[in-house]
Design an enzyme around this catalytic site. Structure first.
Site, mmCIF file in Angstrom:
data_model
loop_
_atom_site.group_PDB
_atom_site.id
_atom_site.type_symbol
_atom_site.label_atom_id
_atom_site.label_comp_id
_atom_site.label_asym_id
_atom_site.label_seq_id
_atom_site.Cartn_x
_atom_site.Cartn_y
_atom_site.Cartn_z
ATOM 1 N N GLU A 110 8.876 7.173 34.740
ATOM 2 C CA GLU A 110 8.221 6.258 33.803
ATOM 3 C C GLU A 110 9.209 5.276 33.157
ATOM 4 O O GLU A 110 8.891 4.110 32.958
ATOM 5 C CB GLU A 110 7.525 7.082 32.716
ATOM 6 C CG GLU A 110 6.466 6.309 31.956
ATOM 7 C CD GLU A 110 5.639 7.237 31.070
ATOM 8 O OE1 GLU A 110 5.001 8.161 31.616
ATOM 9 O OE2 GLU A 110 5.640 7.044 29.842
ATOM 10 N N ASP A 111 10.394 5.741 32.834
ATOM 11 C CA ASP A 111 11.284 4.932 31.989
ATOM 12 C C ASP A 111 12.580 4.484 32.650
ATOM 13 O O ASP A 111 13.376 3.783 32.017
ATOM 14 C CB ASP A 111 11.640 5.719 30.718
ATOM 15 C CG ASP A 111 10.437 5.884 29.796
ATOM 16 O OD1 ASP A 111 9.476 5.111 29.944
ATOM 17 O OD2 ASP A 111 10.455 6.786 28.950
#
Ligand code: ZN
Length: 177
Positions: free
Chosen positions: A66-67
Site C-alpha cells: 500500500e505505501d
C-alpha cells in the site's frame, strides 16, 4: 520458536525496514514508519499470544504494497503465497477514493480470513493507541473521533478472532476523546 521461524521473521522485519526506509509516521515527532509494523507484530505476539509466523510476517509487511513500491509478486517470491495473500487482504486499493476505501474496509472485515482479521485488528489497535497517545500532528478532535468511530466499525467485523486483543481494543475505547 525454531531457528528457521526466527530467521523467517527477521527476514520480513528487515525487508519491511528496507522498504519503509525514509518513511515517517504522522505524529508530531515524525517517528520512523517501521515502528508501526513492528508494533503490530509485537502486539500480536506478546499481547495477543499469536505464534503463527505467517501472521507475524504479514503484520511486519502489511503496509509494504500500500505505501511503498513493493509488488505482490515480490512478496510471493520472498515470503511465499500464504504471507503475500494475507498482506493483499489487508491492502486498500489506492485507486479508489479515500472514503470508498474506508467503506470497503468495513465491508471486507467480516469476510476476511482468520489471519487477515488478526492483522486488521492489530492495525486498528496500534493506530488508535497512537491517536490517543501521540496523535497525528494537526488532527483536530473531530478527525481523531471520526477515525476511532470508523475503527470501531472495522473491529466489529473481526470480532471472535482473538478475545485478548478485542479486550485491549475495548479498554482503549474507555479512553476515547
Ligand atoms: Zn498499518
Amino acid at each position: 520458536m525454531s531457528d528457521s521461524r526466527i530467521a523467517a521473521l527477521l527476514r520480513a522485519a528487515s525487508f519491511a525496514a528496507e522498504k519503509h526506509r525514509g518513511d515517517r509516521r504522522k505524529d508530531a515527532d515524525a517517528s520512523p514508519y517501521i515502528n508501526h509494523p513492528l508494533a503490530l507484530a509485537n502486539l500480536l505476539a506478546n499481547e495477543g499470544g499469536v505464534d503463527d509466523v505467517d501472521v507475524l510476517r504479514a503484520a511486519l509487511l502489511h503496509d509494504t504494497i500500500e505505501d511503498t513500491q513493493t509488488t505482490d509478486e515480490e512478496l510471493r517470491e520472498h515470503f511465499g503465497a500464504a504471507v503475500a495473500d494475507i498482506v493483499l487482504e489487508v491492502t486498500d486499493d489506492k485507486k479508489l477514493p479515500k472514503e470508498e476505501r474506508k467503506r470497503l474496509q468495513i465491508v471486507h472485515a467480516a469476510h476476511a480470513s482468520h489471519e487477515a482479521k488478526l492483522v486488521k485488528l492489530a492495525d486498528k489497535i496500534c493506530n488508535v493507541r497512537d491517536i490517543l497517545g501521540s496523535p497525528p500532528a494537526g488532527w483536530p478532535l473531530e478527525r481523531r473521533r471520526a477515525y476511532i468511530d470508523w475503527a470501531v466499525e472495522v473491529v466489529a467485523g473481526v470480532r471472535g478472532v482473538n478475545p485478548a486483543l478485542e479486550a485491549i481494543f475495548d479498554e482503549l475505547m474507555r479512553h476515547r476523546p
